[in-house]
Write a protein that holds these residues in place. Structure first.
Motif, PDB file in Angstrom:
ATOM      1  N   THR A   1      14.551   7.269   7.395  1.00  0.00           N
ATOM      2  CA  THR A   1      13.765   6.487   6.435  1.00  0.00           C
ATOM      3  C   THR A   1      12.964   7.472   5.597  1.00  0.00           C
ATOM      4  N   ILE A   2      12.994   7.267   4.282  1.00  0.00           N
ATOM      5  CA  ILE A   2      12.284   8.161   3.363  1.00  0.00           C
ATOM      6  C   ILE A   2      10.974   7.505   2.945  1.00  0.00           C
ATOM      7  N   TRP A   3       9.897   8.239   3.082  1.00  0.00           N
ATOM      8  CA  TRP A   3       8.598   7.789   2.565  1.00  0.00           C
ATOM      9  C   TRP A   3       8.271   8.624   1.334  1.00  0.00           C
ATOM     10  N   THR A   4       7.974   7.935   0.224  1.00  0.00           N
ATOM     11  CA  THR A   4       7.553   8.647  -0.982  1.00  0.00           C
ATOM     12  C   THR A   4       6.154   8.174  -1.372  1.00  0.00           C
ATOM     13  N   SER A   5       5.594   8.815  -2.394  1.00  0.00           N
ATOM     14  CA  SER A   5       4.352   8.317  -2.980  1.00  0.00           C
ATOM     15  C   SER A   5       4.733   7.231  -3.982  1.00  0.00           C
ATOM     16  N   THR A   6       3.768   6.751  -4.759  1.00  0.00           N
ATOM     17  CA  THR A   6       4.091   5.751  -5.782  1.00  0.00           C
ATOM     18  C   THR A   6       4.318   6.422  -7.139  1.00  0.00           C
ATOM     19  N   LEU A   7       4.351   7.750  -7.163  1.00  0.00           N
ATOM     20  CA  LEU A   7       4.497   8.463  -8.432  1.00  0.00           C
ATOM     21  C   LEU A   7       5.972   8.767  -8.711  1.00  0.00           C
ATOM     22  N   LYS A   8       6.280   8.753 -10.017  1.00  0.00           N
ATOM     23  CA  LYS A   8       7.677   8.870 -10.468  1.00  0.00           C
ATOM     24  C   LYS A   8       8.411  10.071  -9.886  1.00  0.00           C
ATOM     25  N   ARG A   9       7.710  11.219  -9.852  1.00  0.00           N
ATOM     26  CA  ARG A   9       8.412  12.438  -9.465  1.00  0.00           C
ATOM     27  C   ARG A   9       8.913  12.415  -8.027  1.00  0.00           C
ATOM     28  N   THR A  10       8.255  11.662  -7.142  1.00  0.00           N
ATOM     29  CA  THR A  10       8.781  11.592  -5.765  1.00  0.00           C
ATOM     30  C   THR A  10       9.944  10.601  -5.686  1.00  0.00           C
ATOM     31  N   ALA A  11       9.846   9.493  -6.430  1.00  0.00           N
ATOM     32  CA  ALA A  11      10.950   8.513  -6.444  1.00  0.00           C
ATOM     33  C   ALA A  11      12.199   9.154  -7.049  1.00  0.00           C
ATOM     34  N   GLU A  12      12.008   9.938  -8.114  1.00  0.00           N
ATOM     35  CA  GLU A  12      13.159  10.602  -8.750  1.00  0.00           C
ATOM     36  C   GLU A  12      13.801  11.607  -7.779  1.00  0.00           C
TER      37      GLU A  12
END
Ligand code: F6P
Length: 192
Positions: A51-62
């Motif tokens: 499972t991947i956890w990212t922040s809510t900022l674009k650069r982590t989702a990208e």
């Protein structure tokens, strides 16, 4: 044995000129990292679930975009909020807010940006993330430099003087494994 994987987002447009915070997209090299990441992760993980956890900022989702796993966003994984200095370069900060710049240098852990956060604030807001992390298996966190310093320091038991200066390189997957003695770190750099 239990492991957790960490990575900063791929290089962002702001990283190119050392600009703080914001919500920029990846740079061309950052996109290359995002493209190479699935290959490295599947090599490290085999066919185990993740499972991947990212922040809510674009650069982590990208950065996470090409990874074929479940994803979850945490506001608590967003980068340290630079408040008034958000979007400035370090040079701008030194020029416009010389006193703050000097104060930060004096005590980087406690220094709170006007309208923003300190490292101590980030440590506090990460508490629920760390609690959840300790209950989970097979997590990869894609976040930001200051946040990953705090998580790394928590598991490696590193104090507040050293924490804000830890080197968390770009384009590198860090694998943290619990051993009989404590935690062990391995780094896997992707050459872009
Ligand atoms: O330069 C990338 C970055 O993640 C900024 O967005 C952030 O403000 C900074 O690093 C945190 O590092 P430091 O606390 O060393 O300025």
């Amino acid at each position: 044995t239990r492991s957790v994987f960490f990575s900063r987002h791929g290089e962002s447009m702001y990283n190119l000129d050392q600009r703080l915070g914001g919500d920029p997209s990846l740079s061309p090299n950052g996109w290359k990292y995002a493209e190479a990441l699935p290959g490295l992760v599947s090599k490290l993980l085999g066919d185990q679930p993740l499972t991947i956890w990212t922040s809510t900022l674009k650069r982590t989702a990208e950065t996470a975009g090409g990874l074929p796993y479940k994803k979850m966003q945490w506001k608590a994984l967003d980068e340290l909020d630079a408040g008034l200095c958000d979007g400035l370069t370090y040079e701008d900060v030194e020029e416009r807010y010389p006193e703050e710049y000097a104060m930060r240098d004096e005590n980087k852990f406690e220094f709170r940006y006007r309208g923003g956060e300190s490292y101590r604030d980030v440590v506090l807001r990460l508490e629920p993330v760390i609690m959840e992390l300790e209950r989970q298996q097979n997590i990869m966190i894609i976040s930001h430099q200051a946040v990953l310093r705090c998580i790394y320091a928590y598991f490696l038991d590193i104090g507040p003087e050293e924490l804000p200066y830890l080197k968390i390189p770009l384009h590198t997957v860090m694998k943290l494994t619990w051993t009989a003695y404590g935690c062990d770190i391995q780094m896997y750099k992707i050459d872009i």
